[in-house]
Design a protein around this motif. Structure first.
Motif, PDB file in Angstrom:
ATOM      1  N   GLY A  21       0.821  -1.376  -0.027  1.00 55.34           N
ATOM      2  CA  GLY A  21       0.041  -0.034   0.175  1.00 55.34           C
ATOM      3  C   GLY A  21       0.956   1.323   0.047  1.00 55.34           C
ATOM      4  O   GLY A  21       0.649   2.047  -0.637  1.00 55.34           O
ATOM      5  N   HIS A  22       1.980   1.188   0.797  1.00 56.08           N
ATOM      6  CA  HIS A  22       2.978   2.585   0.805  1.00 56.08           C
ATOM      7  C   HIS A  22       3.551   2.551  -0.445  1.00 56.08           C
ATOM      8  O   HIS A  22       3.667   3.854  -0.925  1.00 56.08           O
ATOM      9  CB  HIS A  22       3.904   2.300   1.824  1.00 56.08           C
ATOM     10  CG  HIS A  22       3.300   2.474   3.391  1.00 56.08           C
ATOM     11  ND1 HIS A  22       2.388   3.175   3.610  1.00 56.08           N
ATOM     12  CD2 HIS A  22       3.909   1.841   4.351  1.00 56.08           C
ATOM     13  CE1 HIS A  22       1.885   3.099   4.757  1.00 56.08           C
ATOM     14  NE2 HIS A  22       2.964   2.428   5.193  1.00 56.08           N
ATOM     15  N   LEU A  23       3.582   1.401  -1.232  1.00 53.93           N
ATOM     16  CA  LEU A  23       4.405   1.810  -2.704  1.00 53.93           C
ATOM     17  C   LEU A  23       3.547   2.272  -3.438  1.00 53.93           C
ATOM     18  O   LEU A  23       3.735   2.888  -4.309  1.00 53.93           O
ATOM     19  CB  LEU A  23       4.973   0.179  -3.128  1.00 53.93           C
ATOM     20  CG  LEU A  23       6.137  -0.320  -2.337  1.00 53.93           C
ATOM     21  CD1 LEU A  23       6.410  -1.774  -2.927  1.00 53.93           C
ATOM     22  CD2 LEU A  23       7.296   0.382  -2.253  1.00 53.93           C
ATOM     23  N   ARG A  24       2.205   1.787  -3.325  1.00 58.96           N
ATOM     24  CA  ARG A  24       1.251   2.433  -4.247  1.00 58.96           C
ATOM     25  C   ARG A  24       0.922   3.822  -4.179  1.00 58.96           C
ATOM     26  O   ARG A  24       0.529   4.713  -5.115  1.00 58.96           O
ATOM     27  CB  ARG A  24      -0.337   1.681  -4.360  1.00 58.96           C
ATOM     28  CG  ARG A  24      -0.241   0.161  -4.753  1.00 58.96           C
ATOM     29  CD  ARG A  24      -1.508  -0.226  -4.716  1.00 58.96           C
ATOM     30  NE  ARG A  24      -2.427  -0.497  -3.477  1.00 58.96           N
ATOM     31  CZ  ARG A  24      -2.215  -1.349  -2.713  1.00 58.96           C
ATOM     32  NH1 ARG A  24      -1.545  -2.547  -3.200  1.00 58.96           N
ATOM     33  NH2 ARG A  24      -2.880  -1.433  -1.524  1.00 58.96           N
ATOM     34  N   GLU A  25       1.159   4.475  -2.961  1.00 54.57           N
ATOM     35  CA  GLU A  25       0.836   5.659  -2.607  1.00 54.57           C
ATOM     36  C   GLU A  25       1.983   6.581  -2.593  1.00 54.57           C
ATOM     37  O   GLU A  25       1.868   7.965  -2.395  1.00 54.57           O
ATOM     38  CB  GLU A  25       0.449   5.939  -1.137  1.00 54.57           C
ATOM     39  CG  GLU A  25      -1.033   5.210  -0.831  1.00 54.57           C
ATOM     40  CD  GLU A  25      -1.230   5.034   0.775  1.00 54.57           C
ATOM     41  OE1 GLU A  25      -0.329   5.550   1.379  1.00 54.57           O
ATOM     42  OE2 GLU A  25      -2.282   4.525   1.139  1.00 54.57           O
ATOM     43  N   VAL A  26       3.080   6.226  -3.381  1.00 54.99           N
ATOM     44  CA  VAL A  26       3.954   6.865  -3.464  1.00 54.99           C
ATOM     45  C   VAL A  26       4.163   7.934  -4.325  1.00 54.99           C
ATOM     46  O   VAL A  26       4.814   9.177  -4.139  1.00 54.99           O
ATOM     47  CB  VAL A  26       5.556   5.915  -4.070  1.00 54.99           C
ATOM     48  CG1 VAL A  26       5.363   5.650  -5.609  1.00 54.99           C
ATOM     49  CG2 VAL A  26       7.063   6.723  -3.836  1.00 54.99           C
ATOM     50  N   GLU A  27       3.158   8.152  -5.274  1.00 57.23           N
ATOM     51  CA  GLU A  27       2.923   9.190  -6.047  1.00 57.23           C
ATOM     52  C   GLU A  27       2.534  10.595  -5.231  1.00 57.23           C
ATOM     53  O   GLU A  27       2.354  11.435  -5.632  1.00 57.23           O
ATOM     54  CB  GLU A  27       2.054   8.784  -7.255  1.00 57.23           C
ATOM     55  CG  GLU A  27       2.609   7.790  -8.098  1.00 57.23           C
ATOM     56  CD  GLU A  27       3.809   8.608  -8.794  1.00 57.23           C
ATOM     57  OE1 GLU A  27       3.992   9.679  -9.059  1.00 57.23           O
ATOM     58  OE2 GLU A  27       4.585   7.634  -9.559  1.00 57.23           O
ATOM     59  N   PHE A  28       1.849   9.945  -4.125  1.00 51.01           N
ATOM     60  CA  PHE A  28       1.155  11.302  -3.204  1.00 51.01           C
ATOM     61  C   PHE A  28       2.007  11.686  -1.985  1.00 51.01           C
ATOM     62  O   PHE A  28       1.924  12.678  -1.622  1.00 51.01           O
ATOM     63  CB  PHE A  28      -0.147  10.586  -2.940  1.00 51.01           C
ATOM     64  CG  PHE A  28      -1.034  10.286  -3.950  1.00 51.01           C
ATOM     65  CD1 PHE A  28      -1.638  11.052  -5.059  1.00 51.01           C
ATOM     66  CD2 PHE A  28      -1.298   8.675  -4.250  1.00 51.01           C
ATOM     67  CE1 PHE A  28      -2.305  10.736  -6.000  1.00 51.01           C
ATOM     68  CE2 PHE A  28      -2.082   8.389  -5.294  1.00 51.01           C
ATOM     69  CZ  PHE A  28      -2.605   9.337  -6.169  1.00 51.01           C
ATOM     70  N   ARG A  29       2.809  10.509  -1.682  1.00 50.10           N
ATOM     71  CA  ARG A  29       3.583  10.991  -0.345  1.00 50.10           C
ATOM     72  C   ARG A  29       4.591  10.074  -0.193  1.00 50.10           C
ATOM     73  O   ARG A  29       4.469   8.605  -0.532  1.00 50.10           O
ATOM     74  CB  ARG A  29       2.642  11.036   0.804  1.00 50.10           C
ATOM     75  CG  ARG A  29       2.131   9.679   1.337  1.00 50.10           C
ATOM     76  CD  ARG A  29       1.300   9.777   2.659  1.00 50.10           C
ATOM     77  NE  ARG A  29       2.399  10.021   3.812  1.00 50.10           N
ATOM     78  CZ  ARG A  29       1.852  10.153   4.756  1.00 50.10           C
ATOM     79  NH1 ARG A  29       0.868   9.799   5.259  1.00 50.10           N
ATOM     80  NH2 ARG A  29       2.989  10.024   5.916  1.00 50.10           N
ATOM     81  N   GLY A  30       5.842  10.278   0.174  1.00 47.27           N
ATOM     82  CA  GLY A  30       7.000   9.392   0.800  1.00 47.27           C
ATOM     83  C   GLY A  30       6.625   8.806   2.006  1.00 47.27           C
ATOM     84  O   GLY A  30       6.116   9.469   2.897  1.00 47.27           O
ATOM     85  N   ARG A  31       7.245   7.775   2.218  1.00 49.04           N
ATOM     86  CA  ARG A  31       7.315   7.215   3.760  1.00 49.04           C
ATOM     87  C   ARG A  31       8.456   6.551   4.097  1.00 49.04           C
ATOM     88  O   ARG A  31       9.386   5.874   3.300  1.00 49.04           O
ATOM     89  CB  ARG A  31       6.190   5.935   3.952  1.00 49.04           C
ATOM     90  CG  ARG A  31       4.633   6.331   3.248  1.00 49.04           C
ATOM     91  CD  ARG A  31       3.969   7.301   4.417  1.00 49.04           C
ATOM     92  NE  ARG A  31       3.745   6.737   5.682  1.00 49.04           N
ATOM     93  CZ  ARG A  31       2.569   6.233   5.698  1.00 49.04           C
ATOM     94  NH1 ARG A  31       1.561   6.254   4.763  1.00 49.04           N
ATOM     95  NH2 ARG A  31       2.088   5.505   6.975  1.00 49.04           N
ATOM     96  N   ALA A  32       8.771   6.369   5.322  1.00 49.76           N
ATOM     97  CA  ALA A  32       9.851   5.661   5.863  1.00 49.76           C
ATOM     98  C   ALA A  32       9.270   4.820   7.024  1.00 49.76           C
ATOM     99  O   ALA A  32       8.430   4.979   7.827  1.00 49.76           O
ATOM    100  CB  ALA A  32      10.880   6.675   6.642  1.00 49.76           C
TER     101      ALA A  32
END
Length: 920
Positions: A21-32
């Protein structure tokens, strides 16, 4: 060794869904994101699965696998992670490029700034993310060298607006990052019973039912244990006893691996013995060292069983140990003498890597050796020049342990302690000091130890006995003609008494000790000591000397910083702003973020006391930097400033969370308790005043003036006085407030600085008897605060209210209208509303304020907008604020529509537009 059926990871559907899910949202926000778990629980398997998924979806994947053998080698992990991007380093700004290449020893440059190194890494990653989203994957972060961890943390805190995901794995204790907000941690437990049974059936279908039950019971859902215990039982070499179930999982797994290795041929065991302590990944180096250890040549065919057994994993001409527990098992199962022989063999083949060779040679020693210790010290110097201060400290400690001469040992330990102090690692400094204190020291080293005793002003004890000890040590240094050391100790003592007052006698002892050192009367250190210890008693002397110093202290930022502290503590806030500008810009340029956070926090409070509510320039940035550098006291100081700003600008109460956090720091840090608590009470009192809760405001502010209260602080009470007077006239407490006013007048003396003068002029006017009030109001309107809109507006509001209460309604409108406009201009919305309410009571109607454009910006956006309006490029702004240039661009993309502009050239005009008032 992953718990998989083909491409399916058993028992981890929920975790994979979370990560995908975090990979899919990478266009909208970065995550650590970090995966926490005990050894063998499947962290690496999850990470590998996510890597494959990311690559299949077009991500650029950058990976690093840390190992225990590499922990001492600076930037080893970072080099792994960044290797594919290094060809792009030439496109970085020169200072960033040089800092990055220097840390990898790829240039002759002496650039050693760790924050420019971190910024360079951020820029390379963000630039790569322009072409495709980036996944940074770091396995076993807890084994990574500290300089690399620091860079990873820096990047993690700055990718929220980038197409970047950071995924790391770590054992749960201790966490690699001190700040729990750096990474969102996901703790992994074992897989469920059904998944455990399915995995075991797929990998070991021939196990008997009793053996199967035993493996399931002992593994507790740990995938690696399921596989390894099954392998041990199938081979008939399990070496288990009935008591094994009581052992820690790590111990049982290590035993299982060790038993597997025991039955391999001697050449293979030699290869594994080298692999267990190898900090590199070259198969040729591995085989060369194993050959020396074995005493005969070992070629790839002879080493192949180590790979066939799944103990080592090849990747081209490189290799890695399949799981960290294998390396641990190999080390634990071999004797100390055998490990030393392996280190010696590896050292002999690393001629092209002198620092690695030195470390392994040191690890092979069974007795002290000065030559090896000296080589380690030289390697520490090289690490320090590359910006790897943490690694340099570790190497110096190792050098000390191998020093045959006790004096050399102490010298090297003190050098390690000084580096640890630079990093803010106070526990490590205390530990080393404890060692050195038991040793016989040379004169210079005694001075160094004494200096280390006095350096802590953030988080150290402020007990009178400890302060007195610093004064006594300074006297010894003075007697030894070591004036620099004496002044260092006394500045440390004076800082402590600022945070918490130990009493008049001890404060004066600090001053007398400083005067005995014999430095010039205008020495910035002496002026800082005067101001910190006895700010009122010596204020006039400090003012006189400050007037003779130019703003940049002859281009010496460290001295300008001390002058700024002297000006602030004596209440000369305009001059404090002037002096602090030089060190702030110098520290920003040098990337010295810990000292920058302190200077910004002090400047934020100078701005507040002057009524300049551009706190976004100072307090907000100070909070971020102090959190990042682990300086809890300065972070709390800046948080209170942010809360004060919010209270003035329109909050119905001061920020509860910000002030609660500051109070918790005060409770944990006795040395800082009174100063922090005084700031908390001021912020709360001003918030209550803004919404006409005068009784509560008086109770909050009164605490600052009570010597028995933990919030009492000598200097800050004077600057709090005007707000107490404001609350007193609305609560019938004028008599008590006048008594306090008299005390403050005596404390401030005949020639108080700007801060005290503003407070005294205001308080005299609002607390005056009717016969003298008007004259005092007129005096305050034309007094020290006349050019400061906030303070002028407060006098205008108080004067207009006084006129209205005395039925001089028409006259009252002029100062009330001016107060309303001035409050609105500085963004003090609640106070503008108070003034407007007074005007409405006179019969005047129709004011409808519109917000100033910059009020729509967050503090960081306002900072970026200011710099862009000055003509700085995105890259220049990013370098000043330690952000990527693309992050700056994203901020400007949001800033322009908020400000109603379409280009950078329009920003300056928009920022100065205070908004139009609409009146009847």
């Amino acid at each position: 060794m992953s718990a998989t059926f083909g491409q399916h990871l058993v028992g981890r559907d929920q975790e994979l869904g979370f990560l995908f899910g975090h990979l899919r949202e990478v266009e909208f926000r970065g995550r650590a994101v970090g995966l926490l778990g005990e050894p063998g629980v499947g962290k690496s398997a999850l990470l590998d699965h996510v890597l494959v998924h990311a690559e299949s979806h077009g991500f650029t994947v950058l990976t690093a696998r840390a190992s225990q053998a590499e922990t001492a080698f600076p930037f080893a992990g970072l080099h792994q992670l960044l290797r594919p991007l290094l060809p792009s380093a030439d496109r970085l700004p020169v200072n960033q490029r040089d800092a990055l290449l220097a840390c990898f020893a790829m240039t002759d440059s002496n650039a050693t700034n760790p924050f420019f190194t971190s910024l360079a890494v951020l820029e390379l990653v963000v630039e790569a993310a322009r072409r495709a989203p980036v996944l940074l994957a770091v396995d076993d972060l807890h084994w990574m060298d500290q300089p690399s961890i620091d860079v990873v943390g820096f990047v993690a805190r700055r990718i929220a607006n980038e197409r970047v995901v950071l995924l790391c794995t770590s054992r749960p204790r201790p966490l690699p990052f001190a700040d729990h907000r750096t990474v969102e941690w996901l703790e992994l437990a074992g897989i469920d019973t059904a998944s455990s049974a399915a995995l075991l059936e797929a990998r070991a279908p021939q196990l008997s039912w009793s053996a199967r039950d035993r493996v399931l019971r002992q593994a507790h859902g740990n995938p690696l244990a399921l596989l390894e215990f099954a392998t041990a039982l199938e081979s008939g070499r399990n070496a288990w006893s009935d008591g094994d179930e009581d052992l820690p999982m790590t111990t049982r797994l290590e035993r299982a691996f060790a038993v597997r290795v025991e039955h391999l041929d001697a050449p293979v065991r030699a290869v594994l013995a080298i692999a267990a302590i190898d900090d590199g990944d070259s198969i040729s180096d591995l085989l060369a060292a194993a050959s020396r250890l074995y005493g005969s040549s070992i070629g790839p065919p002879m080493a192949q069983p180590a790979f066939d057994q799944g103990l080592l994993v090849p990747t081209g001409d490189r290799y890695r140990i399949a799981h960290p527990l294998i390396g641990s098992a190999l080390r634990q199962s071999s004797s100390l003498a055998a490990r030393r022989e392996a280190h010696a063999a590896l050292a002999e083949v690393l001629g092209d890597h002198p620092d690695r060779a030195t470390w392994h040679r040191a690890s092979s020693m069974s007795e002290r050796d000065e030559q090896v210790a000296a080589d380690l010290e030289q390697a520490a110097g090289r690490a320090r020049r590359r910006g790897a201060v943490a690694s340099a400290a570790a190497w110096l400690e190792r050098a000390a342990a191998l020093s045959p001469d006790p004096a050399s040992q102490a010298t090297r330990l003190l050098s390690a302690a000084e580096l640890s102090f630079q990093l803010g690692r106070f526990n490590e400094v205390e530990r080393i000091k404890g060692q050195v204190a038991q040793m016989t020291l040379q004169t210079r080293d005694r001075s160094r130890l004494l200096w280390l005793e006095g350096v802590f002003h953030d988080g150290s004890t402020g007990e009178p006995a400890e302060v007195r000890r610093l004064v006594d040590m300074a006297a010894d240094a003075t007697a030894s003609n070591d004036s620099d050391l004496a002044m260092q100790l006394l500045v440390g003592a004076a800082r402590r008494v600022w945070w918490r007052d130990p009493g008049k006698i001890l404060r004066h002892q600090i001053v007398l000790a400083a005067e005995r050192v014999g430095v010039p009367a205008n020495d910035p250190r002496l002026l800082a000591i005067y101001a910190l210890a006895e700010s009122h008693e010596y204020s006039q002397m400090v003012f006189d000397h400050l007037e003779r110093w130019i703003s940049d202290a002859d281009v010496r930022p460290e001295l300008a910083g001390l002058l700024g502290i002297a000006a602030f503590c004596t209440g000369d806030f305009p001059r404090a702003l002037t002096f602090l500008s030089t060190p702030i810009e110098a520290l920003r340029t040098q990337g010295r973020l810990s000292l920058l956070a302190e200077a910004l926090a002090i400047r934020a409070w100078a701005e507040i006391y002057l009524g300049i509510f551009e706190v976004a320039r100072s307090a907000d940035e100070a909070v971020r930097l102090a959190d990042e550098t682990g300086q809890s006291t300065w972070a709390a100081t800046a948080r209170i400033a942010v809360a004060f700003d919010h209270a003035v600008r329109g909050g119905h109460e001061a920020d509860h969370d910000l002030l609660t956090q500051a109070q918790l720091v005060a409770l944990r840090t006795p040395n800082a308790s009174s100063s922090l608590l005084a700031g908390v009470q001021l912020a709360r009192g001003v918030a209550e005043l803004g919404i006409d809760h005068h009784e509560q405001a008086y109770r909050e502010l009164r605490r600052v003036f009570d010597p028995a209260d933990p919030a009492f602080q000598r200097a800050q009470q004077v600057w709090t006085l005007s707000y107490l007077a404001d609350a007193a006239v609305h609560t019938g407490q004028e008599a008590e407030a006048r008594t306090i006013l008299g005390s403050m007048e005596r404390l401030a003396g005949a020639s108080p600085a700007a801060g005290a003068t503003i407070a005294l002029e205001y308080s005299r006017a609002v607390l005056a008897e009717n016969t003298s009030a008007e004259t005092l109001f007129e005096g305050a309107l034309h007094g020290a605060g006349r050019k400061l809109p906030w303070h002028r507006a407060r006098v205008e509001l108080a004067y207009g209210s006084w006129l209205r209460r005395h039925r001089r309604v028409i006259e009252s409108r002029v100062p009330l209208r001016a107060a309303r406009d001035d409050f609105h201009a500085v963004g003090a919305r609640t106070w503008a509303a108070r003034a407007n309410a007074e005007l409405r009571a006179t019969g005047e109607r129709g004011w409808q304020p519109s917000p100033a454009p910059r009020e729509l910006l967050s503090p960081q956006e306002a900072q970026i907008a200011d710099l862009a309006a000055q003509g700085l490029s995105n890259r220049e702004i990013g370098e000043r604020l330690f952000l990527s240039h693309r992050t700056v661009g994203s901020h400007l993309y949001r800033i322009f529509p908020k400000m109603g502009v379409t280009s950078r050239s329009q920003l300056a005009g928009a920022l100065t537009d205070a908004g139009d008032d609409s009146r009847e």
